[in-house]
Design a protein around this motif. Sequence first.
Motif, PDB file in Angstrom:
ATOM      1  N   ALA A 276       0.829  -1.204   0.000  1.00  0.00           N
ATOM      2  CA  ALA A 276       0.000   0.000   0.000  1.00  0.00           C
ATOM      3  C   ALA A 276       0.861   1.250   0.000  1.00  0.00           C
ATOM      4  N   ARG A 277       1.970   1.233   0.753  1.00  0.00           N
ATOM      5  CA  ARG A 277       2.852   2.394   0.774  1.00  0.00           C
ATOM      6  C   ARG A 277       3.600   2.547  -0.548  1.00  0.00           C
ATOM      7  N   ALA A 278       4.004   1.433  -1.167  1.00  0.00           N
ATOM      8  CA  ALA A 278       4.620   1.521  -2.490  1.00  0.00           C
ATOM      9  C   ALA A 278       3.608   2.025  -3.508  1.00  0.00           C
ATOM     10  N   ASP A 279       2.361   1.595  -3.363  1.00  0.00           N
ATOM     11  CA  ASP A 279       1.286   2.045  -4.249  1.00  0.00           C
ATOM     12  C   ASP A 279       1.072   3.552  -4.111  1.00  0.00           C
ATOM     13  N   GLU A 280       1.147   4.041  -2.870  1.00  0.00           N
ATOM     14  CA  GLU A 280       1.012   5.477  -2.649  1.00  0.00           C
ATOM     15  C   GLU A 280       2.175   6.233  -3.277  1.00  0.00           C
ATOM     16  N   GLY A 281       3.377   5.671  -3.181  1.00  0.00           N
ATOM     17  CA  GLY A 281       4.518   6.295  -3.847  1.00  0.00           C
ATOM     18  C   GLY A 281       4.333   6.352  -5.346  1.00  0.00           C
ATOM     19  N   LEU A 282       3.764   5.302  -5.909  1.00  0.00           N
ATOM     20  CA  LEU A 282       3.494   5.278  -7.347  1.00  0.00           C
ATOM     21  C   LEU A 282       2.536   6.403  -7.736  1.00  0.00           C
ATOM     22  N   TYR A 283       1.466   6.550  -6.985  1.00  0.00           N
ATOM     23  CA  TYR A 283       0.495   7.595  -7.327  1.00  0.00           C
ATOM     24  C   TYR A 283       1.053   8.993  -7.080  1.00  0.00           C
ATOM     25  N   ALA A 284       1.955   9.113  -6.103  1.00  0.00           N
ATOM     26  CA  ALA A 284       2.630  10.396  -5.896  1.00  0.00           C
ATOM     27  C   ALA A 284       3.519  10.720  -7.100  1.00  0.00           C
ATOM     28  N   ALA A 285       4.189   9.708  -7.649  1.00  0.00           N
ATOM     29  CA  ALA A 285       5.012   9.910  -8.843  1.00  0.00           C
ATOM     30  C   ALA A 285       4.151  10.318 -10.029  1.00  0.00           C
ATOM     31  N   LYS A 286       2.975   9.727 -10.136  1.00  0.00           N
ATOM     32  CA  LYS A 286       2.046  10.094 -11.215  1.00  0.00           C
ATOM     33  C   LYS A 286       1.589  11.538 -11.068  1.00  0.00           C
ATOM     34  N   ARG A 287       1.237  11.911  -9.843  1.00  0.00           N
ATOM     35  CA  ARG A 287       0.720  13.256  -9.617  1.00  0.00           C
ATOM     36  C   ARG A 287       1.783  14.334  -9.840  1.00  0.00           C
ATOM     37  N   VAL A 294       9.368   7.541  -6.433  1.00  0.00           N
ATOM     38  CA  VAL A 294       9.018   8.109  -5.123  1.00  0.00           C
ATOM     39  C   VAL A 294       9.120   7.009  -4.075  1.00  0.00           C
ATOM     40  N   VAL A 295       9.902   7.290  -3.031  1.00  0.00           N
ATOM     41  CA  VAL A 295      10.059   6.354  -1.921  1.00  0.00           C
ATOM     42  C   VAL A 295       9.183   6.817  -0.775  1.00  0.00           C
ATOM     43  N   THR A 296       8.346   5.928  -0.264  1.00  0.00           N
ATOM     44  CA  THR A 296       7.494   6.266   0.884  1.00  0.00           C
ATOM     45  C   THR A 296       8.011   5.560   2.125  1.00  0.00           C
ATOM     46  N   ASP A 297       7.828   6.183   3.266  1.00  0.00           N
ATOM     47  CA  ASP A 297       8.259   5.560   4.521  1.00  0.00           C
ATOM     48  C   ASP A 297       7.047   5.242   5.383  1.00  0.00           C
ATOM     49  N   ALA A 298       7.307   4.805   6.587  1.00  0.00           N
ATOM     50  CA  ALA A 298       6.228   4.336   7.461  1.00  0.00           C
ATOM     51  C   ALA A 298       5.296   5.462   7.880  1.00  0.00           C
ATOM     52  N   HIS A 299       5.747   6.712   7.759  1.00  0.00           N
ATOM     53  CA  HIS A 299       4.943   7.825   8.232  1.00  0.00           C
ATOM     54  C   HIS A 299       4.103   8.452   7.122  1.00  0.00           C
ATOM     55  N   THR A 300       4.240   7.924   5.887  1.00  0.00           N
ATOM     56  CA  THR A 300       3.469   8.471   4.778  1.00  0.00           C
ATOM     57  C   THR A 300       1.989   8.196   4.980  1.00  0.00           C
ATOM     58  N   ARG A 301       1.191   9.206   4.815  1.00  0.00           N
ATOM     59  CA  ARG A 301      -0.264   9.038   4.944  1.00  0.00           C
ATOM     60  C   ARG A 301      -0.799   8.361   3.691  1.00  0.00           C
ATOM     61  N   LEU A 302      -1.518   7.285   3.879  1.00  0.00           N
ATOM     62  CA  LEU A 302      -2.017   6.504   2.752  1.00  0.00           C
ATOM     63  C   LEU A 302      -3.375   7.036   2.324  1.00  0.00           C
ATOM     64  N   VAL A 303      -3.394   7.778   1.239  1.00  0.00           N
ATOM     65  CA  VAL A 303      -4.661   8.305   0.733  1.00  0.00           C
ATOM     66  C   VAL A 303      -5.210   7.433  -0.382  1.00  0.00           C
ATOM     67  N   HIS A 304      -4.397   6.492  -0.851  1.00  0.00           N
ATOM     68  CA  HIS A 304      -4.855   5.571  -1.893  1.00  0.00           C
ATOM     69  C   HIS A 304      -4.509   4.169  -1.433  1.00  0.00           C
ATOM     70  N   HIS A 305      -5.489   3.406  -1.047  1.00  0.00           N
ATOM     71  CA  HIS A 305      -5.243   2.099  -0.431  1.00  0.00           C
ATOM     72  C   HIS A 305      -6.132   1.038  -1.046  1.00  0.00           C
ATOM     73  N   LYS A 306      -5.519  -0.100  -1.346  1.00  0.00           N
ATOM     74  CA  LYS A 306      -6.258  -1.259  -1.847  1.00  0.00           C
ATOM     75  C   LYS A 306      -6.161  -2.383  -0.833  1.00  0.00           C
ATOM     76  N   ASP A 307      -7.178  -3.233  -0.806  1.00  0.00           N
ATOM     77  CA  ASP A 307      -7.101  -4.470  -0.029  1.00  0.00           C
ATOM     78  C   ASP A 307      -6.449  -5.519  -0.928  1.00  0.00           C
ATOM     79  N   TRP A 308      -5.138  -5.707  -0.777  1.00  0.00           N
ATOM     80  CA  TRP A 308      -4.407  -6.585  -1.684  1.00  0.00           C
ATOM     81  C   TRP A 308      -4.718  -8.056  -1.447  1.00  0.00           C
ATOM     82  N   HIS A 309      -5.271  -8.374  -0.305  1.00  0.00           N
ATOM     83  CA  HIS A 309      -5.682  -9.768  -0.065  1.00  0.00           C
ATOM     84  C   HIS A 309      -6.911 -10.116  -0.898  1.00  0.00           C
ATOM     85  N   GLN A 310      -7.771  -9.135  -1.129  1.00  0.00           N
ATOM     86  CA  GLN A 310      -9.029  -9.396  -1.809  1.00  0.00           C
ATOM     87  C   GLN A 310      -9.019  -8.971  -3.263  1.00  0.00           C
ATOM     88  N   SER A 311      -8.283  -7.918  -3.604  1.00  0.00           N
ATOM     89  CA  SER A 311      -8.334  -7.381  -4.962  1.00  0.00           C
ATOM     90  C   SER A 311      -7.528  -8.207  -5.938  1.00  0.00           C
TER      91      SER A 311
END
Length: 311
Positions: A276-287, A294-311
């Motif tokens: 989810a944090r790598a996914d957020e970095g990806l969308y930050a790179a897009k934006r 874009v490298v995200t760390d543990a403190h990055t706020r996740l505004v774009h999140h998927k349930d990777w177990h289900q999706s």
Amino acid sequence: MLFSHLLPDLVQSVLDALPTPVFFKDRTGVYQGCNRAFARLVGRPRREIIGLTVFDISPEEYAKSHFDADAALMQSGGEQRYEAQIKRCDGERRHVVFHKAALYGVDGEVTGIVGTILDITERKALEVKLADMAERDALTGLLNRRAILAHLEALHRDRRQASQTLCLMMCDVDHFKSINDRYGHGVGDEVLRKVAHALCQNLRDGDRVGRIGGEEFLIVLATADVDDARQVAERLRHLIASMEVHCGEDTSLSVTISIGVAQSLHQDEDWSGAIARADEGLYAAKRSGRDKVVVTDAHTRLVHHKDWHQS
């Protein structure tokens, strides 16, 4: 008397007519008989096999396991069935199924064994091929979504048990919808194939890449160092940016990718959190304009999140 005289030749003729390899050994493990199919499988004439042991016709690492299985059968009696590998005299390895039975004398004691061999090499190769196909994306040949996530889960579990981290990347082909709209889905597919090939060929031993879906790829890195992961991501980004895809006569297009990088946490974090944090970095790179890492760390706020177990 005539029947007794003809019986050995008759039995040998019957055995030689069988397509299944058959062999006999005495109590000491010496071959006392076999048929033509067995001789073909071993790669030696029958006359050279009689009187030898398995150590004379097989490499020691194979012979030892065969000898131990024979000894166990002669100790316990009855029957024995198991899969194994054999190595022919020419060095070729074959997957086989042994089916053996103890031979008994008139006193009821085990005097040797008789066995048959079923060659399942082609079946094993087909099983491997089908298993590989089940784990591969049909278009790109990369690991499919299920396989790359299974690899990530297993690696993450091992790293957590050793109190170690892992790094991963989410990659996305920039402006992919526009490529499909402008050049057609055939060119879009070629873009995905070329990007996949470039990613696969330029990762290191231990790294794995899979197609998550559409134009999105997940890379699970062997390294646990986030700075090292950033360098790998930048190298891949530059590599893709220098690549051209032919889309018609004298026409080619350039392709770029955006990459999000994340490192798993030492705490009891599920692997989906790192994605989810790598996914957020990806969308930050897009934006921020695409063709970026874009490298995200543990403190990055996740505004774009998927349930990777289900999706």
